[in-house]
Write a protein that holds these residues in place. Structure first.
Motif, PDB file in Angstrom:
ATOM      1  N   SER A 168       0.817  -1.218   0.000  1.00 26.15           N
ATOM      2  CA  SER A 168       0.000   0.000   0.000  1.00 26.15           C
ATOM      3  C   SER A 168       0.847   1.263   0.000  1.00 26.15           C
ATOM      4  O   SER A 168       0.345   2.352  -0.294  1.00 26.15           O
ATOM      5  CB  SER A 168      -0.922   0.010   1.218  1.00 26.15           C
ATOM      6  OG  SER A 168      -1.994  -0.892   1.058  1.00 26.15           O
ATOM      7  N   ARG A 191       2.639   2.109  -4.205  1.00 22.75           N
ATOM      8  CA  ARG A 191       1.475   2.975  -4.384  1.00 22.75           C
ATOM      9  C   ARG A 191       1.524   3.637  -5.754  1.00 22.75           C
ATOM     10  O   ARG A 191       2.453   4.365  -6.092  1.00 22.75           O
ATOM     11  CB  ARG A 191       1.456   4.048  -3.292  1.00 22.75           C
ATOM     12  CG  ARG A 191       0.248   4.983  -3.371  1.00 22.75           C
ATOM     13  CD  ARG A 191       0.293   6.001  -2.243  1.00 22.75           C
ATOM     14  NE  ARG A 191       0.135   5.341  -0.952  1.00 22.75           N
ATOM     15  CZ  ARG A 191      -0.916   5.510  -0.164  1.00 22.75           C
ATOM     16  NH1 ARG A 191      -1.903   6.297  -0.548  1.00 22.75           N
ATOM     17  NH2 ARG A 191      -0.973   4.883   0.996  1.00 22.75           N
ATOM     18  N   LYS A 220      -6.124   1.010  -6.724  1.00 19.62           N
ATOM     19  CA  LYS A 220      -6.990   1.889  -5.921  1.00 19.62           C
ATOM     20  C   LYS A 220      -7.260   1.279  -4.553  1.00 19.62           C
ATOM     21  O   LYS A 220      -7.228   1.976  -3.525  1.00 19.62           O
ATOM     22  CB  LYS A 220      -8.309   2.151  -6.651  1.00 19.62           C
ATOM     23  CG  LYS A 220      -9.318   2.966  -5.834  1.00 19.62           C
ATOM     24  CD  LYS A 220     -10.554   3.312  -6.648  1.00 19.62           C
ATOM     25  CE  LYS A 220     -11.630   3.955  -5.782  1.00 19.62           C
ATOM     26  NZ  LYS A 220     -11.142   5.142  -5.035  1.00 19.62           N
ATOM     27  N   ARG A 269      -4.334   1.703  -2.295  1.00 20.64           N
ATOM     28  CA  ARG A 269      -4.221   3.111  -1.868  1.00 20.64           C
ATOM     29  C   ARG A 269      -5.224   3.456  -0.782  1.00 20.64           C
ATOM     30  O   ARG A 269      -4.904   4.088   0.222  1.00 20.64           O
ATOM     31  CB  ARG A 269      -4.460   4.055  -3.053  1.00 20.64           C
ATOM     32  CG  ARG A 269      -3.316   4.361  -3.927  1.00 20.64           C
ATOM     33  CD  ARG A 269      -3.538   5.630  -4.751  1.00 20.64           C
ATOM     34  NE  ARG A 269      -4.869   5.752  -5.326  1.00 20.64           N
ATOM     35  CZ  ARG A 269      -5.229   5.268  -6.510  1.00 20.64           C
ATOM     36  NH1 ARG A 269      -4.341   4.582  -7.224  1.00 20.64           N
ATOM     37  NH2 ARG A 269      -6.447   5.433  -6.979  1.00 20.64           N
ATOM     38  N   ASP A 270      -6.467   3.039  -0.992  1.00 21.20           N
ATOM     39  CA  ASP A 270      -7.560   3.462  -0.113  1.00 21.20           C
ATOM     40  C   ASP A 270      -7.572   2.755   1.237  1.00 21.20           C
ATOM     41  O   ASP A 270      -8.115   3.280   2.209  1.00 21.20           O
ATOM     42  CB  ASP A 270      -8.909   3.243  -0.803  1.00 21.20           C
ATOM     43  CG  ASP A 270      -9.132   4.182  -1.976  1.00 21.20           C
ATOM     44  OD1 ASP A 270      -8.313   5.107  -2.152  1.00 21.20           O
ATOM     45  OD2 ASP A 270     -10.116   3.987  -2.721  1.00 21.20           O
ATOM     46  N   TYR A 271      -6.959   1.553   1.290  1.00 20.39           N
ATOM     47  CA  TYR A 271      -6.982   0.769   2.528  1.00 20.39           C
ATOM     48  C   TYR A 271      -5.557   0.315   2.862  1.00 20.39           C
ATOM     49  O   TYR A 271      -5.187  -0.837   2.654  1.00 20.39           O
ATOM     50  CB  TYR A 271      -7.933  -0.427   2.378  1.00 20.39           C
ATOM     51  CG  TYR A 271      -9.346  -0.001   2.034  1.00 20.39           C
ATOM     52  CD1 TYR A 271     -10.215   0.413   3.037  1.00 20.39           C
ATOM     53  CD2 TYR A 271      -9.788   0.009   0.707  1.00 20.39           C
ATOM     54  CE1 TYR A 271     -11.499   0.826   2.723  1.00 20.39           C
ATOM     55  CE2 TYR A 271     -11.070   0.418   0.400  1.00 20.39           C
ATOM     56  CZ  TYR A 271     -11.916   0.838   1.406  1.00 20.39           C
ATOM     57  OH  TYR A 271     -13.195   1.254   1.096  1.00 20.39           O
ATOM     58  N   ARG A 275      -8.612  -6.179   4.155  1.00 19.99           N
ATOM     59  CA  ARG A 275      -8.867  -4.741   4.023  1.00 19.99           C
ATOM     60  C   ARG A 275     -10.385  -4.544   4.068  1.00 19.99           C
ATOM     61  O   ARG A 275     -11.084  -4.799   3.085  1.00 19.99           O
ATOM     62  CB  ARG A 275      -8.239  -4.216   2.728  1.00 19.99           C
ATOM     63  CG  ARG A 275      -6.710  -4.146   2.794  1.00 19.99           C
ATOM     64  CD  ARG A 275      -6.075  -3.721   1.483  1.00 19.99           C
ATOM     65  NE  ARG A 275      -4.679  -3.335   1.661  1.00 19.99           N
ATOM     66  CZ  ARG A 275      -3.653  -4.183   1.633  1.00 19.99           C
ATOM     67  NH1 ARG A 275      -3.867  -5.492   1.427  1.00 19.99           N
ATOM     68  NH2 ARG A 275      -2.417  -3.752   1.808  1.00 19.99           N
ATOM     69  N   MET A 310     -13.793  -2.791   3.948  1.00 19.17           N
ATOM     70  CA  MET A 310     -14.290  -1.657   3.179  1.00 19.17           C
ATOM     71  C   MET A 310     -15.547  -1.077   3.829  1.00 19.17           C
ATOM     72  O   MET A 310     -16.225  -1.748   4.615  1.00 19.17           O
ATOM     73  CB  MET A 310     -14.563  -2.111   1.743  1.00 19.17           C
ATOM     74  CG  MET A 310     -13.327  -2.704   1.075  1.00 19.17           C
ATOM     75  SD  MET A 310     -13.680  -3.772  -0.341  1.00 19.17           S
ATOM     76  CE  MET A 310     -14.423  -2.589  -1.454  1.00 19.17           C
ATOM     77  N   GLU A 311     -15.883   0.173   3.476  1.00 18.94           N
ATOM     78  CA  GLU A 311     -17.012   0.846   4.099  1.00 18.94           C
ATOM     79  C   GLU A 311     -18.363   0.247   3.730  1.00 18.94           C
ATOM     80  O   GLU A 311     -19.354   0.454   4.440  1.00 18.94           O
ATOM     81  CB  GLU A 311     -17.026   2.340   3.712  1.00 18.94           C
ATOM     82  CG  GLU A 311     -15.941   3.164   4.371  1.00 18.94           C
ATOM     83  CD  GLU A 311     -14.639   3.155   3.592  1.00 18.94           C
ATOM     84  OE1 GLU A 311     -14.530   2.348   2.630  1.00 18.94           O
ATOM     85  OE2 GLU A 311     -13.730   3.931   3.939  1.00 18.94           O
TER      86      GLU A 311
END
Length: 406
Positions: free
Chosen positions: A150, A154, A182, A185-187, A207, A209-210
């Protein structure tokens, strides 16, 4: 942190060292099959020994060669004129999946495990290697750190996966709409679980996620110094970190396709753009600052060193010095796989000193029954992420044109 004495013990690999004794109980990649085309005698420097791969008088094998004490540790061109030392040891060698493996230990060599890279047909595997100027252990340890991707790898832009054949992280995570670049990057702070297995360690990075789903990335440490990781939905990477000597190593990678035959010409072309022959040394290196470009770093990659993730890893591990000083390190929660691996290595070294080879992983006939290992990316409901990962692996194997059943 560990003591200087222990750091020496787990890194040095000469014939009379504890770690060297462990590594010699396993088949080690010694050369690429491609290198056999250059002559009947191919020089190989492996585990601190100066050897030659001989294919001119019976079965393929390694012999001790006469070499000057100050020769470079890396490869030089093959030649029929290489002199063999008749007083030195010889070792058996076998060709597997585009590489030549050698056994430098005493007694009967262990069987090859039934890993995917060894049972896939030649059409579905491709082997390559690259030189790193550092100790083998730090090269391995970056590969069993799931969080580093990550950050070190990146990418600030997301490529079209259709243009990413043969390149890691150029895929959609778990066959969904989310590019791997992505998601990484995001997590950036995964939950990491480590389980001991018959072959080494299974490392699971979660990871969350929301949207109530979890990305599951399963990688593996194959004892003593290999990893198996997903490259894409279609392909996995099995990579050995093989000591040339205490301060230099090669990574040997076997790419294994579960779908179409491997495009070997394209993959070789991609990698030869980054490496020179005959020693397979990377063109980006310490002497030229790994082609660091600050403009690229501002807009494209975290390192500013191009899109080849091998270069990112090379910079990180070579930057630690020839042998990493672990007396000043401070391991954290994300280093759990590194901690567990070092414990395995220390147990194995202790066992070898007590002449208890049978307690090492994959040393008996049961090794041939080890299949896989599971190594993939999947996305599923957070409440049932383990099942989602398992089913994704089975689905890939079910559609495989060769027998990848588990």
């Amino acid at each position: 942190m560990i003591s200087a004495q222990l750091n020496e013990r787990i890194t040095r690999i000469g014939p009379d060292t504890p770690a060297g004794a462990v590594l010699r109980q396993y088949w080690q990649p010694a050369a690429l099959t491609d290198e056999l085309e250059h002559g009947t005698r191919v020089p190989v420097n492996l585990l601190g020994e100066r050897l030659v791969l001989v294919q001119d008088d019976g079965p393929l094998h390694l012999a001790t060669r006469i070499a000057s004490a100050d020769e470079a540790p890396t490869h030089y061109p093959a030649s029929e004129e290489i002199e063999i030392d008749p007083t030195g040891p010889t070792y058996p060698a076998e060709q597997r999946a585009g590489a030549v493996f050698a056994y430098l230990g005493a007694g009967t060599p262990p069987p090859f495990p039934n890993f995917d890279c060894f049972r896939a047909p030649d059409s579905h595997v491709f082997a390559f290697k690259g030189l790193w100027e550092c100790n083998w252990l730090q090269a391995l340890e970056i590969g069993i750190d799931p969080a580093h991707a990550s950050f070190l790898h990146r990418f600030l832009e997301d490529d079209d996966p259709a243009d990413g054949y043969g390149k890691q992280f150029r895929d959609k995570a778990g066959s969904t709409e989310i590019p791997m670049t992505k998601l990484l990057r995001d997590y950036p702070r995964p939950e990491i679980n480590v389980d001991e297995t018959d072959y080494g360690l299974k490392i699971t990075a979660l990871r969350h996620m929301e949207d109530g789903r979890t990305h599951v990335r399963v990688t593996n440490q194959i004892f003593p110094e290999a990893i198996c990781i997903p490259m894409s939905r279609e392909m996995t990477i099995t990579q050995w970190h093989v000591p040339v000597d205490d301060e230099t190593c090669y990574w040997f990678t076997i790419f294994t396709s579960f779908d179409k035959p491997v495009n070997k010409d394209l993959m070789r072309e991609q990698r030869l753009k980054e490496h020179r022959l005959p020693d397979y040394a990377p063109l980006k290196n310490r002497e030229n600052d790994y082609h660091y470009d600050p403009e690229e770093q501002a807009s494209l990659t975290y390192t500013g060193m191009g899109l080849d993730i091998n270069v990112h890893d090379q910079w990180a591990v070579e930057g630690m010095g020839a042998i990493q000083d672990r007396t000043q390190e401070h391991l954290g929660r994300s280093d759990v796989a590194i901690i567990r691996y070092r414990r395995m290595l220390r147990r194995a070294m202790d066992a070898m000193e007590q002449n208890d080879r049978d307690t090492l992983p994959m040393q008996d006939d049961g090794a041939a029954r080890i299949v896989g290992p599971l190594s993939n990316d999947a996305i599923g409901d957070t409440r049932d992420w383990a099942e989602a990962s398992h089913l994704a692996d089975l689905d890939r194997r079910a559609g495989c044109p060769w027998d990848a059943s588990v």
